[in-house]
Scaffold this motif. Sequence first.
Motif, PDB file in Angstrom:
ATOM      1  N   ASN A  23       9.328 -13.759 -59.266  1.00  0.00           N
ATOM      2  CA  ASN A  23       9.223 -14.230 -57.892  1.00  0.00           C
ATOM      3  C   ASN A  23       7.794 -14.681 -57.602  1.00  0.00           C
ATOM      4  O   ASN A  23       6.837 -14.043 -58.037  1.00  0.00           O
ATOM      5  N   TYR A  24       7.676 -15.780 -56.864  1.00  0.00           N
ATOM      6  CA  TYR A  24       6.359 -16.372 -56.605  1.00  0.00           C
ATOM      7  C   TYR A  24       6.379 -17.147 -55.292  1.00  0.00           C
ATOM      8  O   TYR A  24       7.435 -17.471 -54.751  1.00  0.00           O
ATOM      9  N   ILE A  25       5.174 -17.444 -54.818  1.00  0.00           N
ATOM     10  CA  ILE A  25       5.004 -18.403 -53.728  1.00  0.00           C
ATOM     11  C   ILE A  25       3.884 -19.353 -54.130  1.00  0.00           C
ATOM     12  O   ILE A  25       2.994 -18.989 -54.917  1.00  0.00           O
ATOM     13  N   VAL A  26       3.944 -20.576 -53.622  1.00  0.00           N
ATOM     14  CA  VAL A  26       2.903 -21.561 -53.847  1.00  0.00           C
ATOM     15  C   VAL A  26       2.357 -21.956 -52.483  1.00  0.00           C
ATOM     16  O   VAL A  26       3.115 -22.338 -51.590  1.00  0.00           O
ATOM     17  N   LEU A  27       1.047 -21.839 -52.341  1.00  0.00           N
ATOM     18  CA  LEU A  27       0.369 -22.162 -51.093  1.00  0.00           C
ATOM     19  C   LEU A  27      -0.544 -23.360 -51.300  1.00  0.00           C
ATOM     20  O   LEU A  27      -1.260 -23.417 -52.305  1.00  0.00           O
ATOM     21  N   ARG A  28      -0.525 -24.290 -50.369  1.00  0.00           N
ATOM     22  CA  ARG A  28      -1.462 -25.410 -50.417  1.00  0.00           C
ATOM     23  C   ARG A  28      -2.728 -24.998 -49.670  1.00  0.00           C
ATOM     24  O   ARG A  28      -2.722 -24.055 -48.897  1.00  0.00           O
ATOM     25  N   GLU A  29      -3.804 -25.726 -49.922  1.00  0.00           N
ATOM     26  CA  GLU A  29      -5.029 -25.437 -49.186  1.00  0.00           C
ATOM     27  C   GLU A  29      -4.843 -25.811 -47.715  1.00  0.00           C
ATOM     28  O   GLU A  29      -4.024 -26.684 -47.398  1.00  0.00           O
ATOM     29  N   PRO A  30      -5.584 -25.166 -46.822  1.00  0.00           N
ATOM     30  CA  PRO A  30      -5.482 -25.525 -45.406  1.00  0.00           C
ATOM     31  C   PRO A  30      -5.978 -26.950 -45.161  1.00  0.00           C
ATOM     32  O   PRO A  30      -6.804 -27.464 -45.919  1.00  0.00           O
ATOM     33  N   THR A  31      -5.471 -27.549 -44.103  1.00  0.00           N
ATOM     34  CA  THR A  31      -5.978 -28.865 -43.696  1.00  0.00           C
ATOM     35  C   THR A  31      -7.389 -28.688 -43.146  1.00  0.00           C
ATOM     36  O   THR A  31      -7.830 -27.566 -42.862  1.00  0.00           O
ATOM     37  N   MET A  32      -8.097 -29.783 -42.936  1.00  0.00           N
ATOM     38  CA  MET A  32      -9.447 -29.702 -42.391  1.00  0.00           C
ATOM     39  C   MET A  32      -9.421 -29.085 -40.993  1.00  0.00           C
ATOM     40  O   MET A  32     -10.296 -28.291 -40.648  1.00  0.00           O
ATOM     41  N   GLN A  33      -8.418 -29.427 -40.206  1.00  0.00           N
ATOM     42  CA  GLN A  33      -8.299 -28.857 -38.867  1.00  0.00           C
ATOM     43  C   GLN A  33      -8.105 -27.342 -38.946  1.00  0.00           C
ATOM     44  O   GLN A  33      -8.730 -26.587 -38.202  1.00  0.00           O
ATOM     45  N   GLN A  34      -7.249 -26.901 -39.846  1.00  0.00           N
ATOM     46  CA  GLN A  34      -7.038 -25.464 -40.021  1.00  0.00           C
ATOM     47  C   GLN A  34      -8.306 -24.796 -40.539  1.00  0.00           C
ATOM     48  O   GLN A  34      -8.714 -23.737 -40.056  1.00  0.00           O
ATOM     49  N   PHE A  35      -8.936 -25.416 -41.527  1.00  0.00           N
ATOM     50  CA  PHE A  35     -10.135 -24.852 -42.145  1.00  0.00           C
ATOM     51  C   PHE A  35     -11.272 -24.705 -41.139  1.00  0.00           C
ATOM     52  O   PHE A  35     -12.034 -23.744 -41.180  1.00  0.00           O
ATOM     53  N   SER A  36     -11.384 -25.647 -40.216  1.00  0.00           N
ATOM     54  CA  SER A  36     -12.485 -25.626 -39.251  1.00  0.00           C
ATOM     55  C   SER A  36     -12.410 -24.425 -38.304  1.00  0.00           C
ATOM     56  O   SER A  36     -13.402 -24.072 -37.671  1.00  0.00           O
ATOM     57  N   GLN A  37     -11.266 -23.789 -38.214  1.00  0.00           N
ATOM     58  CA  GLN A  37     -11.117 -22.610 -37.361  1.00  0.00           C
ATOM     59  C   GLN A  37     -11.718 -21.363 -38.001  1.00  0.00           C
ATOM     60  O   GLN A  37     -12.008 -20.385 -37.308  1.00  0.00           O
ATOM     61  N   LEU A  38     -11.916 -21.378 -39.300  1.00  0.00           N
ATOM     62  CA  LEU A  38     -12.427 -20.214 -40.018  1.00  0.00           C
ATOM     63  C   LEU A  38     -13.940 -20.104 -39.871  1.00  0.00           C
ATOM     64  O   LEU A  38     -14.635 -21.112 -39.734  1.00  0.00           O
ATOM     65  N   SER A  39     -14.448 -18.901 -39.935  1.00  0.00           N
ATOM     66  CA  SER A  39     -15.874 -18.647 -39.804  1.00  0.00           C
ATOM     67  C   SER A  39     -16.451 -18.200 -41.140  1.00  0.00           C
ATOM     68  O   SER A  39     -15.782 -17.510 -41.916  1.00  0.00           O
ATOM     69  N   GLU A  40     -17.695 -18.581 -41.404  1.00  0.00           N
ATOM     70  CA  GLU A  40     -18.374 -18.123 -42.623  1.00  0.00           C
ATOM     71  C   GLU A  40     -19.057 -16.779 -42.402  1.00  0.00           C
ATOM     72  O   GLU A  40     -19.515 -16.151 -43.353  1.00  0.00           O
ATOM     73  N   ASP A  41     -19.113 -16.321 -41.179  1.00  0.00           N
ATOM     74  CA  ASP A  41     -19.749 -15.058 -40.833  1.00  0.00           C
ATOM     75  C   ASP A  41     -18.888 -13.896 -41.329  1.00  0.00           C
ATOM     76  O   ASP A  41     -17.722 -13.784 -40.976  1.00  0.00           O
ATOM     77  N   GLU A  42     -19.472 -13.044 -42.171  1.00  0.00           N
ATOM     78  CA  GLU A  42     -18.716 -11.916 -42.729  1.00  0.00           C
ATOM     79  C   GLU A  42     -18.215 -10.970 -41.640  1.00  0.00           C
ATOM     80  O   GLU A  42     -17.223 -10.275 -41.829  1.00  0.00           O
ATOM     81  N   LYS A  43     -18.878 -10.944 -40.503  1.00  0.00           N
ATOM     82  CA  LYS A  43     -18.448 -10.100 -39.389  1.00  0.00           C
ATOM     83  C   LYS A  43     -17.122 -10.582 -38.808  1.00  0.00           C
ATOM     84  O   LYS A  43     -16.444  -9.847 -38.111  1.00  0.00           O
TER      85      LYS A  43
END
Length: 112
Positions: A23-43
Amino acid sequence: MKLSDATKKYIFKTRIDMDDEGNYIVLREPTMQQFSQLSEDEKESKKNLKLLGDMLPSCIVESSYKQDDDTTPATGEQIAKMLKDSSSLEAEVLNIWAESIPFGARLQKKEK
């Protein structure tokens, strides 16, 4: 190059084996819009984990899972819900996925 071929070639995908039964799943990378919501701050890691969890259904592009009729492929939403039922499994999948995405310079020419 056809756009469909470019999509297959350039959109990064991660296969995560879920068990020893194939059993497996395949995930694509997030779109740029999705990615822009993420923070690089470890906090903000808990916030990022939640955001990745919210993105998960739309980023599942393939899996071995079927609906209960055993013929219809499960949807990304169904698989994400199944993962959410186990916080440790969901967190493990999200971490593997996030760590696998090549955020480095993929388009730089390789030295000869």
